[in-house]
Design an enzyme around this catalytic site. Sequence first.
Site, PDB file in Angstrom:
ATOM      1  N   THR A 120       7.888   2.741   4.191  1.00 41.02           N
ATOM      2  CA  THR A 120       7.919   2.146   2.856  1.00 41.02           C
ATOM      3  C   THR A 120       9.039   2.804   2.068  1.00 41.02           C
ATOM      4  O   THR A 120       9.632   3.788   2.502  1.00 41.02           O
ATOM      5  CB  THR A 120       6.593   2.368   2.100  1.00 41.02           C
ATOM      6  OG1 THR A 120       6.448   3.770   1.806  1.00 41.02           O
ATOM      7  CG2 THR A 120       5.397   1.892   2.919  1.00 41.02           C
ATOM      8  N   TYR A 175       3.944  16.435  -3.992  1.00 38.35           N
ATOM      9  CA  TYR A 175       3.264  15.303  -3.361  1.00 38.35           C
ATOM     10  C   TYR A 175       2.039  15.725  -2.557  1.00 38.35           C
ATOM     11  O   TYR A 175       0.931  15.218  -2.778  1.00 38.35           O
ATOM     12  CB  TYR A 175       4.242  14.541  -2.464  1.00 38.35           C
ATOM     13  CG  TYR A 175       3.603  13.370  -1.766  1.00 38.35           C
ATOM     14  CD1 TYR A 175       3.242  12.225  -2.482  1.00 38.35           C
ATOM     15  CD2 TYR A 175       3.356  13.391  -0.394  1.00 38.35           C
ATOM     16  CE1 TYR A 175       2.654  11.148  -1.850  1.00 38.35           C
ATOM     17  CE2 TYR A 175       2.768  12.311   0.245  1.00 38.35           C
ATOM     18  CZ  TYR A 175       2.411  11.191  -0.484  1.00 38.35           C
ATOM     19  OH  TYR A 175       1.814  10.126   0.146  1.00 38.35           O
ATOM     20  N   ASP A 233       0.208  -0.222 -15.517  1.00 38.02           N
ATOM     21  CA  ASP A 233       0.855   1.083 -15.382  1.00 38.02           C
ATOM     22  C   ASP A 233      -0.262   2.113 -15.396  1.00 38.02           C
ATOM     23  O   ASP A 233      -0.899   2.331 -16.434  1.00 38.02           O
ATOM     24  CB  ASP A 233       1.833   1.314 -16.538  1.00 38.02           C
ATOM     25  CG  ASP A 233       2.519   2.670 -16.488  1.00 38.02           C
ATOM     26  OD1 ASP A 233       2.115   3.528 -15.665  1.00 38.02           O
ATOM     27  OD2 ASP A 233       3.444   2.895 -17.285  1.00 38.02           O
ATOM     28  N   ASN A 274      -4.025   2.458  -4.893  1.00 33.48           N
ATOM     29  CA  ASN A 274      -2.914   2.622  -3.966  1.00 33.48           C
ATOM     30  C   ASN A 274      -1.642   3.150  -4.638  1.00 33.48           C
ATOM     31  O   ASN A 274      -0.822   3.791  -3.977  1.00 33.48           O
ATOM     32  CB  ASN A 274      -2.623   1.283  -3.287  1.00 33.48           C
ATOM     33  CG  ASN A 274      -1.317   1.295  -2.538  1.00 33.48           C
ATOM     34  OD1 ASN A 274      -1.188   1.877  -1.467  1.00 33.48           O
ATOM     35  ND2 ASN A 274      -0.300   0.652  -3.114  1.00 33.48           N
ATOM     36  N   LYS A 283      -2.186  14.970  -3.243  1.00 27.49           N
ATOM     37  CA  LYS A 283      -3.121  14.265  -2.377  1.00 27.49           C
ATOM     38  C   LYS A 283      -4.339  15.138  -2.051  1.00 27.49           C
ATOM     39  O   LYS A 283      -5.450  14.618  -1.900  1.00 27.49           O
ATOM     40  CB  LYS A 283      -2.422  13.807  -1.105  1.00 27.49           C
ATOM     41  CG  LYS A 283      -1.346  12.743  -1.348  1.00 27.49           C
ATOM     42  CD  LYS A 283      -1.923  11.504  -2.032  1.00 27.49           C
ATOM     43  CE  LYS A 283      -0.899  10.386  -2.123  1.00 27.49           C
ATOM     44  NZ  LYS A 283      -1.455   9.160  -2.765  1.00 27.49           N
TER      45      LYS A 283
END
Length: 247
Positions: free
Chosen positions: A205, A170, A67, A94, A174
Amino acid sequence: MSETNTVNHHKVALVTGANKGIGYEIAAGLGALGWSVGIGARNEERREAAVDKLRAAGADAFGVPLDVTDDASVTAAARLIEERAGRLDALVNNAGITGGGPQEPTTVDVDRVRAAVETNVIGVIRVTNALLPLLRRSPSPRIVNVSSSVGSLTLQTTPGRETGPISIAYAPSKTFLNAVTVQYAKELAGTHILINAVCPGFTATDLNDFRGVRTPQQGAVAAIRLATVPADGPTGRFFDDEGEVPW
């Protein structure tokens, strides 16, 4: 011959979030190249199912309970890899989350932002720092941070460029990850450790409810390439399948 000694004849990688999607395909790709691959994932059932599937395909895969948001879990993962292999040749960060929606800046629940940064940025720092001692034992260590083109400020501000929905959690996480990648590259300059960010493209995904137009196998290609670049390869840069992505 012991399992540890056997593994030491192979290059060793750890892929976080590797029980499914792009992470799984990165692990499968490295396994197909003869690497021993740690499948880092929180969910035991899905992790072990992924390991079994990879082994059935001929890969040398092993499960790593992990985790990325938990210090004790990350420390235990590093200890497991040290006991099994004694070193690490590639770390692929990832694991990631979107933070959930909606993410309009003026109305967002700040806990969504906090969650995205905790996993996508702080988790990467936590895992990278825990594994650096093992990476330093490799003759050709590589770190790959799975980012996204939505984190590119250049692309986000290019008129007419499609960069997805408005996202205060999000996309900026990044951008933050890209900046973190640059800082690691600056500190690690002059070592054998090469670190780069990679965009897998709009891949189908569960992260995007399978709306992506690329397969996980396609999304894994650039990350596999960066995990296996030669000593004169790039560091501190951002790539996708087509080449370098602007910051």
